[in-house]
Enzyme design. Structure first.
Site, short mmCIF file in Angstrom:
data_model
loop_
_atom_site.label_atom_id
_atom_site.label_comp_id
_atom_site.label_asym_id
_atom_site.label_seq_id
_atom_site.Cartn_x
_atom_site.Cartn_y
_atom_site.Cartn_z
N LYS A 136 11.53 9.60 4.52
CA LYS A 136 11.05 8.82 5.66
C LYS A 136 11.79 9.28 6.90
O LYS A 136 13.00 9.47 6.86
CB LYS A 136 11.32 7.32 5.38
CG LYS A 136 10.21 6.44 5.84
CD LYS A 136 10.28 5.04 5.28
CE LYS A 136 9.31 4.20 6.09
NZ LYS A 136 8.96 2.95 5.48
N GLU B 155 3.74 -11.39 -1.46
CA GLU B 155 3.59 -12.71 -0.83
C GLU B 155 3.12 -13.76 -1.83
O GLU B 155 3.58 -14.91 -1.80
CB GLU B 155 2.60 -12.64 0.35
CG GLU B 155 3.12 -11.88 1.57
CD GLU B 155 2.98 -10.36 1.48
OE1 GLU B 155 2.44 -9.86 0.46
OE2 GLU B 155 3.40 -9.68 2.42
N ARG C 179 -2.46 -13.65 2.52
CA ARG C 179 -2.47 -13.01 1.20
C ARG C 179 -2.19 -14.03 0.09
O ARG C 179 -2.65 -13.90 -1.03
CB ARG C 179 -1.41 -11.90 1.22
CG ARG C 179 -1.30 -10.99 0.06
CD ARG C 179 -2.55 -10.35 -0.38
NE ARG C 179 -3.04 -9.20 0.31
CZ ARG C 179 -2.55 -7.96 0.17
NH1 ARG C 179 -1.53 -7.72 -0.61
NH2 ARG C 179 -3.10 -6.96 0.83
C1 LIG Z 1 0.54 -7.68 2.61
C2 LIG Z 1 1.51 -6.98 3.53
N1 LIG Z 1 2.81 -7.37 3.56
C3 LIG Z 1 3.69 -6.73 4.38
C4 LIG Z 1 3.28 -5.70 5.18
C5 LIG Z 1 4.23 -5.03 6.16
N2 LIG Z 1 4.47 -3.62 5.80
C6 LIG Z 1 3.84 -2.62 6.45
S1 LIG Z 1 4.30 -1.12 5.89
C7 LIG Z 1 5.37 -1.79 4.79
C8 LIG Z 1 6.20 -0.92 3.91
C9 LIG Z 1 5.38 0.00 3.10
O1 LIG Z 1 6.22 0.78 2.33
P1 LIG Z 1 5.62 1.93 1.44
O2 LIG Z 1 4.40 1.47 0.76
O3 LIG Z 1 6.69 2.47 0.58
O4 LIG Z 1 5.14 3.00 2.52
P2 LIG Z 1 6.05 3.84 3.55
O5 LIG Z 1 6.03 3.10 4.85
O6 LIG Z 1 7.41 3.94 2.97
O7 LIG Z 1 5.35 5.13 3.64
C10 LIG Z 1 5.36 -3.19 4.86
C11 LIG Z 1 6.19 -4.09 4.05
C12 LIG Z 1 1.91 -5.34 5.12
N3 LIG Z 1 1.41 -4.38 5.90
N4 LIG Z 1 1.07 -5.99 4.29
#
Ligand SMILES: Cc1ncc(C[n+]2csc(CCOP(=O)(O)OP(=O)(O)O)c2C)c(N)n1
Length: 610
Positions: free
Chosen positions: A275, A354, A382
């Site tokens: 990242k 959630e 959610r």
């Molecule tokens: C239901 C929901 N909860 C929380 C989020 C906030 N959120 C956006 S990106 C993310 C992290 C995603 O991590 P990952 O899947 O590992 O992808 P990366 O950003 O590391 O590529 C979160 C928690 C969201 N978009 N949707």
């Protein structure tokens, strides 16, 4: 090359790996330069540059459909599909969306914004193509945090079991959610990742060691990996598993994607990425500060964010009685890192879960533990069923901190906090509140924990609040669940809640009218005594709410009027049955006819009509 000249990804087909590597470098420089100016998802996008180049090199979008979970990591996809020239408008009013957007491109196949949906969308694509006998592959890119989401597992379960379908799942593993990934799935992936050290080592030494040595070491690697992966969850679920491979090695990505193209069954390609790659601070960021960065501000910062203040109040509440905080993946966004450090045994990051968080909160409350569940308004949706069935129906005393309530601005339609009031309003037993300022937030939270026995919601917006961490005390006064009059006038009654009340004051002052302003800090239950007082005056009423109209405060007031036979002139300003796009907060208010000028116009109309 000039990235602005790119029209579609066809040009990649004739490019050699070395040229593609150069392109990746150019894209990275472009991304860092433009995101640091406009704000946006920095780290996730720097991690997917090579992957997205390789995907568009090997597959043929739009016939092959690429689905990105959340959609926040797709800036390279936007560049390769002809949108580089729009990056200076990223996330701004009428500008380029920060996520996948159907209106922007035929290459945008899946709008989501919410995590964990990509594999279900993939299942849909595969079935649709089969039903319509349509050509093309379905490819889903999902992060190591999002794949732990319940929805993702529901889809994994089904796609893997249907041998007539071939889905391609790219697991983009960077060991990070926004903060560190959590849970046993993350630990299981660590076993696979043990090859990562080897990959780094390989990149360095392959330049120095003779070929036969590298060949020998590769065989050793395969042996170790076979041993480590004897229990591979993906293979057990019916997928072919390939990886882990270096997600920044374009050659290897292309080689493996070409292989996968020929395979007949569903495949999981596990790639390891970094990242923030290419941006030193983002690479070293272990807390998630560079996941999304803001546009540099040139104004003087007033106060602190509502989230920061709520976390300060929560720290103070621990002096009264220890609570337990369940955090669904948003530690940085909700500003709970300080709390997490201070109260390790009273805090649990459950990841993007959630639904799990809500049901678990219900059981903690059932055991008389004072539980706080911070949720972004948009993500609370959610857990609708879990909140309704496990918390509201059974009347469990869970305290919700509903963050980012209202129009959120740059993140756009998938992230608007406009539906939580409607959602909680239909749930029996739930009390809903919104503070006007810092002091009211303190008193409401205290009330929620210590005077309430029912599920209690306190919502707060994204913006800032006047509160000085160093100087202002956190003090609690016992309050009653009533509305408060902020001014008493004869011409009109303005009812609102939260910081929107400031608009009511501004409108009153600028028009120089004699208005009653009511702070309806409890949206549910309504203050019937106050409403009788209001309707005993013969003045028109305006109810202003920065939420979706259906199920908001306004219809509750209308029901009250019908029940008690009041026939006053009353009108509402709220969001009626429209999707609110991304853009600057003030622009959005204006477009929705909810800005100061619109408020003044409505007030003038109401006063003249009576
Ligand atoms: C239901 C929901 N909860 C929380 C989020 C906030 N959120 C956006 S990106 C993310 C992290 C995603 O991590 P990952 O899947 O590992 O992808 P990366 O950003 O590391 O590529 C979160 C928690 C969201 N978009 N949707």
């Amino acid at each position: 090359m000039n990235l602005n000249d790119i029209k579609d990804p066809q040009f990649l087909k004739s490019m050699k790996p070395k040229e593609l590597e150069k392109l990746a470098e150019e894209i990275r420089v472009f991304l860092i330069d433009s995101i640091t100016k406009t704000g946006g998802h920095l780290s996730s996008n720097l991690g997917t540059v090579e992957l997205i180049i390789a995907l568009h090199k090997v597959f043929n979008s739009p016939i092959d459909e690429m689905i990105y979970d959340v959609g926040h990591q797709t800036y390279t996809h936007k560049i390769l599909t002809g949108r580089a020239h729009l990056f200076d408008t990223l996330r701004q009013t009428h500008g380029l969306s920060g996520y996948i957007n159907y209106q922007e491109s035929v290459h945008d196949h899946w709008e989501s914004g919410h995590a964990g949906t990509a594999l279900s969308a993939l299942h849909g694509v595969l079935l649709a193509k089969k039903l319509k006998n349509e050509a093309g592959d379905g490819i889903a890119v999902i992060g190591d945090a999002s794949i732990t989401n319940g929805m993702a597992f529901e889809a994994l379960n089904l796609i893997g079991s249907d041998q007539s379908l071939k889905g391609i799942i790219i697991l983009n593993d960077n060991e990070m959610s926004i903060s560190k990934s959590v849970g046993s799935i993350s630990k299981a992936l660590t076993k696979f990742r043990s090859m990562k050290i080897f990959m780094k080592w390989k990149r360095t030494w392959s330049k120095i060691l003779p070929r036969f040595m590298m060949h020998f070491l590769s065989r050793v690697k395969r042996g170790i990996r076979g041993f480590l992966q004897r229990q591979n969850i993906f293979e057990d679920l019916g997928y072919m598993y390939i990886g882990p491979i270096d997600g920044h090695d374009i050659k290897s990505l292309i080689y493996n994607l070409e292989r996968i193209k020929k395979v007949k069954k569903s495949v999981v390609l596990h790639i390891i990425t970094e990242k923030g790659k290419g941006h030193v601070e983002a690479e070293n960021d272990k807390v998630g500060a560079y996941h999304g960065v803001s546009k540099p501000s040139n104004g003087v910062k007033k106060g602190i964010s509502w989230s920061e203040m709520i976390s300060e109040i929560m720290i103070k509440i621990q002096d009264v009685e220890k609570t337990f905080v369940i955090m669904p993946a948003m530690e940085v966004g909700t500003s709970f890192s300080g709390f997490a450090k201070m109260y390790k045994d009273r805090y649990l990051d459950v990841g993007i879960a959630e639904e799990h968080a809500a049901t678990m909160a219900a059981m903690l409350a059932h055991h008389q533990i004072k539980v706080f569940l911070p949720l972004y308004a948009t993500f609370s949706q959610r857990a609708f069923d879990q909140i309704l069935n496990d918390i509201s129906r059974s009347d469990h005393h869970v305290v919700f901190g509903i963050d980012r309530a209202g129009i959120v601005g740059e993140d756009g339609s998938t992230h608007q906090g406009l539906y939580d009031v409607s959602m909680f309003n239909l749930m029996p037993n739930v009390v809903i509140s919104m503070p006007y300022d810092a002091k009211e937030a303190m008193d409401l939270l205290y009330y929620g924990f210590f005077s309430q026995k029912h599920p209690f919601v306190m919502r707060y917006p994204r913006g800032s609040v006047l509160f000085d961490k160093e100087k202002d005390d956190v003090t609690f006064d016992l309050i009653k669940p009533t509305w408060v009059k902020q001014s008493d006038g004869r011409k009109i009654t303005l009812i609102s809640y939260g910081p929107s009340l400031d608009l009511m004051h501004k409108a009153k002052d600028e028009l120089g009218i004699d208005a009653t302003i009511i702070n309806a800090r409890f949206i549910k239950p309504i203050d019937e005594e106050m409403l009788h007082t209001i309707f005993k005056q013969d003045t028109p009423v305006l109810v202003y709410e920065e939420v979706a109209n259906t199920g908001s405060l306004y219809p509750q007031i209308l029901s009250f009027m019908a029940k008690h036979n009041y026939h006053h002139k009353i009108t509402s300003m709220s969001i009626t049955d429209v999707i609110v796009d991304h853009g600057h907060y003030q622009d959005m208010l204006k477009a929705l006819h909810m800005d100061l000028e619109s408020v003044k116009d409505v007030i003038k109309e109401l006063i003249h009509e009576t």
